[in-house]
Structures are given as structure tokens and as C-alpha cells.
Design an enzyme around this catalytic site. Structure first.
Site, short mmCIF file in Angstrom:
data_model
loop_
_atom_site.label_atom_id
_atom_site.label_comp_id
_atom_site.label_asym_id
_atom_site.label_seq_id
_atom_site.Cartn_x
_atom_site.Cartn_y
_atom_site.Cartn_z
N HIS A 104 6.24 26.48 -3.77
CA HIS A 104 7.47 26.36 -2.91
C HIS A 104 7.35 24.83 -2.67
O HIS A 104 6.37 24.02 -2.39
CB HIS A 104 7.62 26.93 -1.69
CG HIS A 104 7.49 28.50 -1.61
ND1 HIS A 104 6.33 29.29 -1.52
CD2 HIS A 104 8.59 29.52 -1.57
CE1 HIS A 104 6.51 30.49 -1.46
NE2 HIS A 104 7.86 30.84 -1.55
N ASP A 107 5.87 23.98 0.44
CA ASP A 107 4.28 24.13 0.45
C ASP A 107 3.58 22.85 0.23
O ASP A 107 2.55 22.55 0.72
CB ASP A 107 3.75 25.16 -0.56
CG ASP A 107 4.13 26.26 -0.58
OD1 ASP A 107 4.90 26.62 0.54
OD2 ASP A 107 4.22 27.06 -1.64
C1 XUL Z 1 7.52 36.67 -0.01
C2 XUL Z 1 7.06 36.48 -1.44
C3 XUL Z 1 7.28 34.89 -1.62
C4 XUL Z 1 7.92 34.77 -3.01
C5 XUL Z 1 8.21 33.22 -3.34
O1 XUL Z 1 7.12 38.03 0.46
O2 XUL Z 1 6.48 37.14 -1.93
O3 XUL Z 1 6.04 34.17 -1.36
O4 XUL Z 1 6.75 35.21 -3.91
O5 XUL Z 1 9.00 32.96 -2.36
#
Ligand code: XUL
Ligand code: CO
Length: 444
Positions: A104, A107
């Protein structure tokens, strides 16, 4: 590995030692270089590390703060720590022999005081990531934007009742798409963070869904404008953080995308723990996506059947994974997708070795399932059984039903004059379950 000072000196590159090995830091089934139909196992599996869990997860829970402390988490400012953390991450990626990673935006780079500052931070870290990718050969499976942690998103991002928050989310995804393109990302994921509701007393459900579709269309348009050709993926999840998430499960997402004319731009990123939270098996979700030609990628993890939330554990259940792999391989694989280990260490697993054990176990379980599933498909016993079960549609009036040649009138006449009462035909579930168990018990 390049001969720079190691940040994880206690563990070396994980070797494949075969099924008899008792070394906890060796692969028993994942042999990245082994060839299957002319492709290496690494190319088949496309394993990926989730940056947020493995390098931002600290083991905090609602009852207490983090427990996991890494030596690289200190420095003169947030950006220099982020740069050092990324060096450690790429060292881990290489040592665990995963060819892909996922992130992300927030992150990898610290959020600044303004969007402009956040973007500048991101640019610095992305330049470093690009360099590390080049030096190591690591590739980006997918990028995404965190539209759920910052308090501004407490009532959603694109489904927020405040258009100002929608605009902010749009600006953030614009930048996340640009950096995903910059790093050669093969996919871009939308997990609907807080896109859902907690009470209908304050929610215009129809309007929020319209806004979510508008947002996705804007992303499609912007990707085209900048030349991002990666696959867009929606990641279904039924609840948590909101009580009711709009992207509840695969079937809901497929219906939603169809309703808004977005189907051709999206596939699905299926997470094991999200499937079970929705009351489905992992394999069910894969089959639903595959039937709609929307099987995109996998977030590999598992839940705990005794707990009702997203525990994001590493999965070592050969049975569950073999069922999943049979469906994935039968559907022709994941294309530009892969298996992203969206899984985290337990709060008390504080050693760096634990991060290695976790991924060794997770990779091995998938590799073993891959091999068993290939054998199941090569033998063709289940496929043959299923084909026979539906054989009445292959010819005669069954084929006429499928091709639309007959309707209620013709079928009524047929039953009254010729067919009469259908005879019971067993589904032989126990026989098939025993056959499947035999494959799993015999292993690779
Ligand atoms: C949340 C989840 C996230 C997604 C990406 O449950 O799985 O980490 O994979 O935003
Ligand atoms: Co996920």
C-alpha cells in the site's frame, strides 16, 4: 546477494532440501527452479510478500501495543527509516526466494502533513524501490492505496458522504497508480477498506454504490491516460472494518461490476480468510470467479474457524489448498496474478526467524498442493465423474435445453408422452471424498 552489510545476518538464503529434510529453515516442497511443463515452480506460483504485514506489522491488537521490534526501525527521520526498512525487506524477499512483492502507498512511505508532502515522501521511497528491484530482479505483483487507516476515511473513501473525502481518495489513487506503473506493477488492487456501512439510519446505500462505481470508472480512465496496462483487481471481503462491506464476496462483486458496466476492466483478488468470513469455502470463491472468467489473483492466508474475524494466518492446510489449486489450475491459472502472502505473525512470534518459518510453511503448503492438484487433474478421475454426471445434456433433449431449442411446452409434452418420472442418480459424495483424501494422504 550484493555484498553490502546485511540487516538480517542471522538467517541466510532458504534452500530446498526435499520432503525428508528436518531443517525448519529449508523448503521441503517449494523448489523454485524445478521445471513443470517447461516453467519453473517459481514462475508457476508467483509468490509475493505483503509489505504491510511482514514489514509494518508490529503485533498490536485492540488490547495492547506492538510486540515485534526490528533493529532497522530507528533513524533520524521517518523517511530515512523507511529507506532502511526497505533494504531489510528486499533482503528478506531474496532470502525467502519470493519473486514478487505488494504494497500500500502508506506502508512504504510515511504520510506527510499534506498530500503534497505525502507524495514527495512516496517519490523518494519509490525511487529507492526501483533501484532495489533492478538490483535484485524482484517484481511488483500489485500496488494499492491505503484508503482506510487515516481518520479522514472513517466513513469510507469513495463511498464517503462527504465529496471532499471522495476527492482526496481520488487524488491518492491517482498517485498510487502512477507509482505502481513506475515500478512495473502487474496488477492494481482495490480492497474496499471502509467502503460499506455500520448503520442504515445514516446511509444512502444506493448513492454510495453509485459513487464507488464512479470512482472505479475514474481509475479505469486514468490508467488508460497514463498507459498503465496492469490488471485491475477487486478484493472481496464481507465485513471488518465496516459491518457490511459493499464488496461482500465474489458473486456480489461480479453483480456490482456487471450492473455498472465495469466487468471487462476488473478481475478478482480472492483472500482465503475473506472467503470464510463470508461463509464460503476458499474453493467456492475461486470457482465463482473462474465461472465468470474473473479469477485474477490470490491473497494467501487462512482464518481460525473458532474466531469470527480476519486473523490473517499462514495456511498449512494441505486439504484446503489442494482443493483450491485444483480449481485454479483447471481454470488455467492466475495469469498476471500470483499468490500474495497476506498473512501476519502471531503477536507472540517476535523473532525474525518466525517471519522465515511462517513463509517457509506457507510456500511449502502451496507447493505441495500444486503437485497433488496436478496429479489429480492428470488422472482426470473427478473431471470424468463430473462430465458423466452431466452427460444427459450432451445429446437429445438435454442438448436442446442447453442450445435453447426447446421451451416449457416441448418439455411438458416430452415428460407426458415419453420420459415419465426421473430415476434417482446418486451423487456419490462419500466415495469422492475418500478418493480426494487418498490423493492428499499420498502427498506429492
Ligand atoms: C484487508 C486486506 C488488505 C488488502 C489490500 O483485509 O486483505 O490488506 O489485501 O488492501
Ligand atoms: Co488481502
Amino acid at each position: 546477494m550484493k555484498k553490502t552489510k546485511q540487516l538480517i545476518p542471522s538467517v541466510g538464503t532458504v534452500a530446498y532440501e526435499g520432503p525428508k529434510s528436518e531443517n525448519p529453515l529449508a523448503f521441503k516442497h517449494y523448489n523454485p527452479d524445478e521445471l513443470f511443463d517447461g516453467k519453473t515452480m517459481a514462475e508457476h506460483m508467483r509468490f509475493s510478500i505483503a509489505y504491510w504485514h511482514s514489514f509494518r506489522g508490529v503485533g498490536s491488537d485492540p488490547f495492547g501495543p506492538g510486540t515485534i521490534v526490528r533493529p532497522w526501525e530507528s533513524g533520524k527521520d521517518a523517511v530515512s527509516v523507511a529507506l532502511k526498512r526497505m533494504d531489510a525487506a528486499f533482503e528478506f524477499f531474496q532470502k525467502i526466494r519470493a519473486p514478487f512483492w505488494c504494497f500500500h502507498d502508506r506502508d512504504i512511505a510515511p504520510e506527510g502533513k499534506s498530500l503534497a508532502e505525502s507524495n514527495r515522501n512516496l517519490d523518494k521511497i519509490v525511487a529507492h524501490a526501483k533501484q532495489l528491484q533492478k538490483a535484485t530482479g524482484m517484481k511488483l505483483l500489485w500496488g494499492t492505496a491505503n484508503l482506510f487507516s487515516n481518520p479522514r476515511f472513517m466513513c469510507g473513501a469513495s463511498t464517503n458522504p462527504d465529496a471532499h473525502v471522495f476527492a482526496y481518495a481520488a487524488a491518492q489513487v491517482k498517485k498510487a497508480l502512477e507509482v505502481t506503473l513506475e515500478l512495473g506493477g502487474e496488477n492494481y488492487v482495490f480492497w474496499g477498506g471502509r467502503e460499506g456501512y455500520d448503520t442504515l439510519l445514516n446511509t444512502d446505500l444506493g448513492r454510495e454504490q453509485d459513487h464507488l462505481a464512479t470512482f472505479l470508472q475514474m481509475a479505469v480512465d486514468y490508467a488508460k491516460a497514463i498507459g498503465f496496462k496492469g490488471q485491475f483487481l477487486i478484493e472481496p471481503k464481507p465485513k471488518e472494518p465496516t459491518k457490511h462491506q459493499y464488496d461482500f464476496d465474489c458473486a456480489t462483486c461480479i453483480g456490482f461490476l456487471g450492473t455498472y458496466g465495469l466487468s471487462k476492466h476488473f478481475k478478482l483478488n480472492i483472500e482465503t480468510n475473506h472467503a470464510t468470513l463470508a461463509g464460503h469455502s476458499f474453493q467456492h470463491e475461486i470457482e465463482v470467479a473462474a465461472a465468470a472468467s474473473m479469477l485474477g489473483s490470490i491473497d494467501a492466508n487462512s482464518g481460525d474457524m473458532l474466531l469470527g474475524w480476519d486473523t490473517d494466518q499462514f495456511n498449512t492446510d494441505t486439504r484446503e489448498l489442494t482443493l483450491a489449486m485444483v480449481s485454479i489450475l483447471r481454470a488455467g491459472g492466475l495469469g498476471s496474478g500470483g499468490f500474495n502472502f497476506d498473512a501476519k505473525l502471531r503477536r507472540a512470534s517476535t523473532d525474525i526467524d518466525d517471519l522465515f518459518y511462517a513463509h517457509v510453511g506457507g510456500f511449502d503448503a502451496y507447493a505441495l498442493a500444486f503437485k497433488i492438484a496436478r496429479r489429480i487433474l492428470a488422472d482426470g478421475k473427478f473431471d470424468e465423474y463430473v462430465a458423466n454426471r452431466y452427460a444427459s445434456y450432451d445429446s437429445g433433449f438435454g442438448a436442446d435445453i442447453e442450445s435453447g431449442k426447446v421451451g416449457f411446452k416441448e418439455l411438458e409434452k416430452l415428460v407426458l408422452t415419453k420420459l415419465g418420472e426421473p430415476k434417482p442418480k446418486s451423487g456419490h459424495q462419500e466415495y469422492l471424498e475418500n478418493l480426494f483424501a487418498q490423493y492428499v494422504n499420498n502427498g506429492a
